[in-house]
Design a protein around this motif. Structure first.
Motif, short mmCIF file in Angstrom:
data_model
loop_
_atom_site.label_atom_id
_atom_site.label_comp_id
_atom_site.label_asym_id
_atom_site.label_seq_id
_atom_site.Cartn_x
_atom_site.Cartn_y
_atom_site.Cartn_z
N SER A 133 4.00 -1.78 5.10
CA SER A 133 4.80 -1.23 6.19
C SER A 133 3.91 -0.52 7.20
O SER A 133 4.16 -0.57 8.40
CB SER A 133 5.86 -0.27 5.63
OG SER A 133 6.67 -0.95 4.72
N THR A 134 2.86 0.13 6.72
CA THR A 134 1.92 0.79 7.63
C THR A 134 1.19 -0.25 8.48
O THR A 134 0.99 -0.06 9.68
CB THR A 134 0.92 1.65 6.83
OG1 THR A 134 1.64 2.45 5.90
CG2 THR A 134 0.10 2.53 7.74
N LEU A 135 0.82 -1.35 7.86
CA LEU A 135 0.16 -2.42 8.61
C LEU A 135 1.11 -2.99 9.67
O LEU A 135 0.69 -3.22 10.82
CB LEU A 135 -0.29 -3.53 7.65
CG LEU A 135 -1.08 -4.67 8.28
CD1 LEU A 135 -2.44 -4.19 8.77
CD2 LEU A 135 -1.26 -5.83 7.29
N ILE A 155 9.90 3.56 0.46
CA ILE A 155 9.74 2.20 -0.01
C ILE A 155 10.54 1.25 0.88
O ILE A 155 11.50 1.66 1.52
CB ILE A 155 10.22 2.00 -1.47
CG1 ILE A 155 11.68 2.46 -1.61
CG2 ILE A 155 9.31 2.72 -2.43
CD1 ILE A 155 12.34 2.00 -2.89
N THR A 156 10.13 0.00 0.89
CA THR A 156 10.88 -1.01 1.61
C THR A 156 11.87 -1.63 0.65
O THR A 156 11.51 -2.00 -0.47
CB THR A 156 9.93 -2.09 2.16
OG1 THR A 156 8.92 -1.45 2.92
CG2 THR A 156 10.67 -3.09 3.02
N ILE A 157 13.13 -1.73 1.09
CA ILE A 157 14.17 -2.30 0.25
C ILE A 157 14.60 -3.64 0.82
O ILE A 157 14.85 -4.60 0.11
CB ILE A 157 15.37 -1.34 0.18
CG1 ILE A 157 14.99 -0.07 -0.57
CG2 ILE A 157 16.57 -2.02 -0.47
CD1 ILE A 157 15.98 1.07 -0.42
N ASP A 209 -10.76 2.79 4.27
CA ASP A 209 -11.19 4.16 4.61
C ASP A 209 -11.24 5.08 3.39
O ASP A 209 -11.85 6.14 3.42
CB ASP A 209 -10.23 4.75 5.65
CG ASP A 209 -8.80 4.81 5.12
OD1 ASP A 209 -8.27 5.92 4.94
OD2 ASP A 209 -8.20 3.75 4.86
N LEU A 210 -10.59 4.68 2.29
CA LEU A 210 -10.56 5.56 1.11
C LEU A 210 -11.94 5.65 0.48
O LEU A 210 -12.65 4.65 0.39
CB LEU A 210 -9.59 5.01 0.06
CG LEU A 210 -8.09 5.12 0.32
CD1 LEU A 210 -7.32 4.42 -0.80
CD2 LEU A 210 -7.67 6.58 0.43
N PRO A 211 -12.33 6.86 0.02
CA PRO A 211 -13.63 7.00 -0.64
C PRO A 211 -13.74 6.10 -1.88
O PRO A 211 -14.81 5.62 -2.21
CB PRO A 211 -13.66 8.47 -1.07
CG PRO A 211 -12.59 9.15 -0.30
CD PRO A 211 -11.59 8.12 0.10
N HIS A 226 1.75 -5.82 -3.35
CA HIS A 226 2.25 -4.96 -4.42
C HIS A 226 2.76 -3.67 -3.75
O HIS A 226 2.30 -3.32 -2.67
CB HIS A 226 1.12 -4.64 -5.39
CG HIS A 226 1.57 -3.94 -6.64
ND1 HIS A 226 2.12 -4.62 -7.70
CD2 HIS A 226 1.56 -2.63 -6.98
CE1 HIS A 226 2.42 -3.75 -8.64
NE2 HIS A 226 2.11 -2.54 -8.24
N ILE A 227 3.68 -2.98 -4.41
CA ILE A 227 4.26 -1.78 -3.82
C ILE A 227 3.16 -0.77 -3.47
O ILE A 227 2.18 -0.63 -4.21
CB ILE A 227 5.31 -1.18 -4.79
CG1 ILE A 227 6.16 -0.14 -4.10
CG2 ILE A 227 4.68 -0.61 -6.05
CD1 ILE A 227 7.48 0.12 -4.80
N ASP A 228 3.30 -0.14 -2.32
CA ASP A 228 2.39 0.92 -1.85
C ASP A 228 1.01 0.49 -1.40
O ASP A 228 0.14 1.33 -1.17
CB ASP A 228 2.21 2.01 -2.93
CG ASP A 228 3.32 3.04 -2.86
OD1 ASP A 228 4.08 3.00 -1.88
OD2 ASP A 228 3.42 3.86 -3.78
#
Ligand code: GTP
Length: 598
Positions: free
Chosen positions: A20-22, A54-56, A136-138, A14-16
Motif C-alpha cells: 500500500s505504501t508503494l 491492513i488492506t482488506i 532503507d532498513l538497517p 506478503h502482509i506488511d
C-alpha cells in the motif's frame, strides 16, 4: 487511449511488506493525487482498513505516466490484500491484469503468502516484476533476498527493483519496467463486448457499480448490456475509471479496467466472475470467471434486536456484492431467535464482516463461536453435514464423525523448527515433511484438523517464533476423529448457541474451563444461575453464578461524576451487546469463550 499504451498490473505481497505504501508513492509520482489530498495508504479507503493498517479490499485505480520514451501511458493499478483470508481478492485482481508487481521486504525475505500470491500470478501467466522493498532498513539484506527470490520462487530477479517505498527510492525504475516489461493488453475492439466483473459494490443512488476488465469490444452509456450468467439486461447509465475518485468516460475499450453503472437494483442479478456482454450483439461464450470459494469457518450472526432481522438480510445481500467470498443462509436458534449461518474464509474475514455490517449498515450483532463443517456418518447409512454444532445428531444415531483437515505449510527460520513442531503436535498435527529452502529457512509441513488451525493457531505460531514464521494452508479432505458435542446448560436450559464440538481427549477439560469462564463473563442477576457442561445426558462440569448483592455503581456514588457517567455509558454499551436467553442475559463475549483454549 490506444491499447498499446495501456498497462494493467496488480501489486501482490506478503502482509506488511509495503504494497500500500508503494501504491501511495506511485500515485504521487504520477500526480494522480494532488499533494494536498495525499494521505498514507490512500487506496485503503475503508475506515476499517486504515484503523487496522491492513488492506482488506482490492482497489483499482487509473493513472497516467509520462515515460522516458516520450509517450504517455495509461496504467491500471490494482492494490490487493496480503492476508491469507483475503487471497480471493488477489486471485480476482490478477485475472484483470497482464503483470504483477511482487513486493518482497528486504529484511524479511520471501514468506508464505509471498509464495502463495506469486504462484497465483504465475498460474495466470502474468509477467512478474520483483521489487525488493524497505532497502532503507538497517536490517535490509537486498542481495540475499534477490537470491532467495531466484532460488525459492524460481523467477529471474537480476533486474529486481531496489526500492524504499517509504523514502521514495526506486519508484521511477519500477514505472519504467512496467512500461517495458508488462505486455499491453490485446483484444478485438470490433468483437462483441466481453467484460469480466471482478468486483462490485452497492450504491444507494447509482445501484450496483460493477468493476470490470474489458477483454473484447467496447461499452458506452446507452448500450443495452446483458449479464451472461443471470441473463438480466440493463441500459448503461455511466462508464468510467477510478483515479482514485470516479471519472466519467465516453466509453471503455477492450484492455481497459473501469466501472459500469446501469441502475441495477436487483442485487441477485450480479455475481462477481460473471461476464457482461452487449444485449444487441452478444458474445457466444462467457469468460471463464472464477472458482467458487468454499468457506472454511461458519458462525451464526444474530441481530441483538430481533426486529432487525430483515435489515440484517438486506445488509448481507448488499455486503456480498462487495465480498464475493461471503456466504449466508437463514438459521434459527432457540436461544438467539432468527439469524443467519454465515460462511467465512477465516477468522479475520469473519471479524471484518461483522465490523462492516455494524458500521456500514448500522446493526448491532451477536456472533456465535465459529465452527468448521463436520460430516456425521449416521447409523442409517446417510451423511449429515453439520455446520452448526447444535445440529449434531444424537450420539446414538452416529456411527462416526469426520472433520476437515488441512495441509499446513509453515515457513520458519531453522532455530524455531522445534517450537513449531511442538505446537503442531499439540494441535493434533501429523508431520508430513520438512524442506530446507536454503541454509537457514525451512518449510515444515503438517496435516492438521482445520478446527485447530483457524482459531488461535496463527497467534500461537507468531508468539513461539518471535514473529518470524509464516503460514499458508489448503484443505486436504475429511478424516474420522473421535469427536463429541458438548452442550452448555444455564439455569437447567440447554443454550443451543453455546454448544461446541471437541475431541474427546480434551472434552472434560474444555467443559470445565468453559463453565468457569462463563461464570466470570455472565453478569450476576438477582438469583443464582447454575452452569453445566454436558455430553449427551452426562454432566461433565458444573459451577454457579451467585446472585448479586448491590448496584455496581453504588460504590462510586460519591466519586468523580465523570467517571460514574463513563461507567454507566460503558454498562449501557455492554448491555446492547447482550442477548436475553430465558431469564439470563448473555454478553457477546460468552459466545466466544469456547475459542479461548489452553
Ligand atoms: P497489507 O496491505 O496489510 O497487506 O500491508 P502492505 O503490504 O500494504 O504494507 P503497508 O504498505 O501497509 O506497509 C507496512 C508497514 O511497512 C508500514 O508501517 C509502512 O510504513 C512500512 N513500510 C513500507 N515501505 C517501507 C519502506 O520502504 N521502508 C520502511 N522502513 N518501512 C516501510
Amino acid at each position: 487511449a490506444h491499447q498499446r499504451d495501456i498497462r494493467n498490473f496488480s501489486i501482490v505481497a506478503h502482509i506488511d511488506h509495503g504494497k500500500s505504501t508503494l501504491a501511495d508513492r506511485i500515485l504521487e509520482m504520477t500526480d494522480t493525487v494532488a499533494k494536498r489530498d495525499m494521505q498514507d495508504q490512500i487506496l485503503d479507503n475503508m475506515d476499517l482498513e486504515r484503523e487496522r493498517g491492513i488492506t482488506i479490499k482490492l482497489n483499482a485505480v487509473e493513472l497516467t505516466y509520462d515515460a522516458k520514451d516520450g509517450r504517455t501511458y495509461e496504467f491500471h493499478l490494482i492494490d490487493t490484500p496480503g492476508h491469507v483470508d483475503f487471497s480471493y481478492e488477489v486471485s480476482r485482481s490478477l485475472a484483470a491484469c497482464e503483470g504483477a508487481v511482487l513486493v518482497v521486504d528486504a529484511a524479511q525475505g520471501v514468506e508464505a503468502q509471498t509464495l502463495a500470491n506469486v504462484y497465483l500470478a504465475i498460474d495466470d501467466n502474468l509477467e512478474i516484476l520483483p521489487v525488493i522493498n524497505k532497502i532503507d532498513l538497517p536490517s535490509a539484506e537486498p542481495e540475499k533476498v534477490r537470491k532467495e527470490i531466484e532460488d525459492v520462487i524460481g523467477i529471474d530477479a537480476s533486474d529486481a527493483v531496489m526500492a524504499s517505498a517509504k523514502k521514495g527510492i526506486g519508484i521511477e525504475d519500477l514505472l519504467e519496467q512496467i512500461v517495458n516489461k508488462v505486455p499491453a493488453p490485446d483484444g478485438d475492439l470490433e468483437a462483441p463486448l466481453r467484460a469480466l466483473i471482478f468486483d462490485s459494490i452497492y450504491d444507494d443512488y447509482r445501484g450496483v457499480v460493477l468493476s470490470v476488465r474489458l477483454f473484447e469490444g467496447t461499452v458506452k452509456p446507452g448500450d443495452k448490456i446483458r449479464l451472461m450468467n443471470s441473463g438480466a439486461e440493463y441500459e448503461v447509465t455511466e462508464v468510467g475509471v477510478n483515479s482514485p475518485k470516479p471519472i466519467k468516460r465516453d466509453q471503455l475499450i477492450a484492455g481497459e479496467v473501469g466501472y459500469i453503472t446501469a441502475s441495477i437494483k436487483d442485487i441477485e442479478d450480479t455475481r462477481v466472475g460473471d461476464t457482461v456482454t452487449n444485449a444487441a450483439n452478444p458474445a457466444e461464450k462467457a469468460l471463464p470467471g472464477y472458482r467458487e470459494m468454499a468457506p472454511m469457518v461458519y458462525a451464526g450472526l444474530y441481530p441483538t434486536d430481533n426486529a432487525k432481522y430483515q435489515d440484517l438480510r438486506e445488509a448481507l445481500e448488499k455486503l456480498k456484492l462487495n465480498d464475493a467470498a461471503l456466504e449466508f443462509e437463514p438459521e434459527t436458534s432457540q436461544a438467539l431467535g432468527f439469524g443467519f449461518r454465515c460462511g467465512f474464509l477465516g477468522m479475520l474475514h469473519m471479524d471484518v464482516v461483522q465490523e462492516r455490517l455494524e458500521r456500514e449498515f448500522n446493526l448491532d450483532l451477536i456472533t456465535t463461536a465459529p465452527s468448521v463443517t463436520y460430516h456425521a456418518n449416521l447409523a442409517d447409512g446417510t451423511v449429515k453435514e453439520v455446520e452448526n454444532p447444535s445440529e449434531m445428531p444424537d450420539v446414538a444415531a452416529i456411527k462416526t464423525i469426520e472433520e476437515p483437515y488441512v495441509k499446513a505449510t509453515i515457513m520458519t527460520p531453522n532455530d524455531y523448527v522445534g517450537a513449531v513442531m511442538e505446537l503442531c503436535q499439540r494441535k493434533r498435527g501429523q508431520f508430513v515433511t520438512m524442506e530446507y529452502l536454503d541454509d537457514y529457512r525451512v518449510n515444515v509441513i503438517y496435516k492438521m484438523p482445520l478446527s485447530e488451525i483457524i482459531f488461535d493457531f496463527f497467534d500461537k505460531l507468531k508468539s513461539s517464533t518471535k514473529g518470524y514464521a509464516s503460514l499458508d494452508y489448503e484443505l486436504d479432505g475429511y478424516r474420522e476423529s473421535d469427536l463429541v458435542k458438548i452442550d452448555i446448560l444455564l439455569n437447567g436450559d440447554k443454550v443451543d448457541a453455546l454448544s461446541f464440538i471437541s475431541h474427546r481427549q480434551f472434552a472434560e477439560k474444555r467443559g470445565r474451563d468453559i463453565a468457569v469462564k462463563l461464570k466470570n463473563i455472565i453478569p450476576r442477576q438477582n438469583f443464582e444461575i447454575p452452569i453445566q457442561a454436558a455430553i449427551g445426558a452426562k454432566i461433565i462440569a458444573r459451577t454457579t453464578i451467585k446472585a448479586y448483592r448491590k448496584d455496581v455503581t453504588a460504590r462510586i456514588h460519591t466519586g468523580d461524576p465523570d467517571r460514574r457517567a463513563k461507567l454507566l455509558e460503558k454498562q449501557k454499551r455492554g448491555k446492547e451487546r447482550m442477548k436475553s436467553v430465558g431469564t439470563v442475559d448473555i454478553p457477546q463475549e460468552a459466545f466466544m469463550a469456547v475459542l479461548q483454549t489452553d
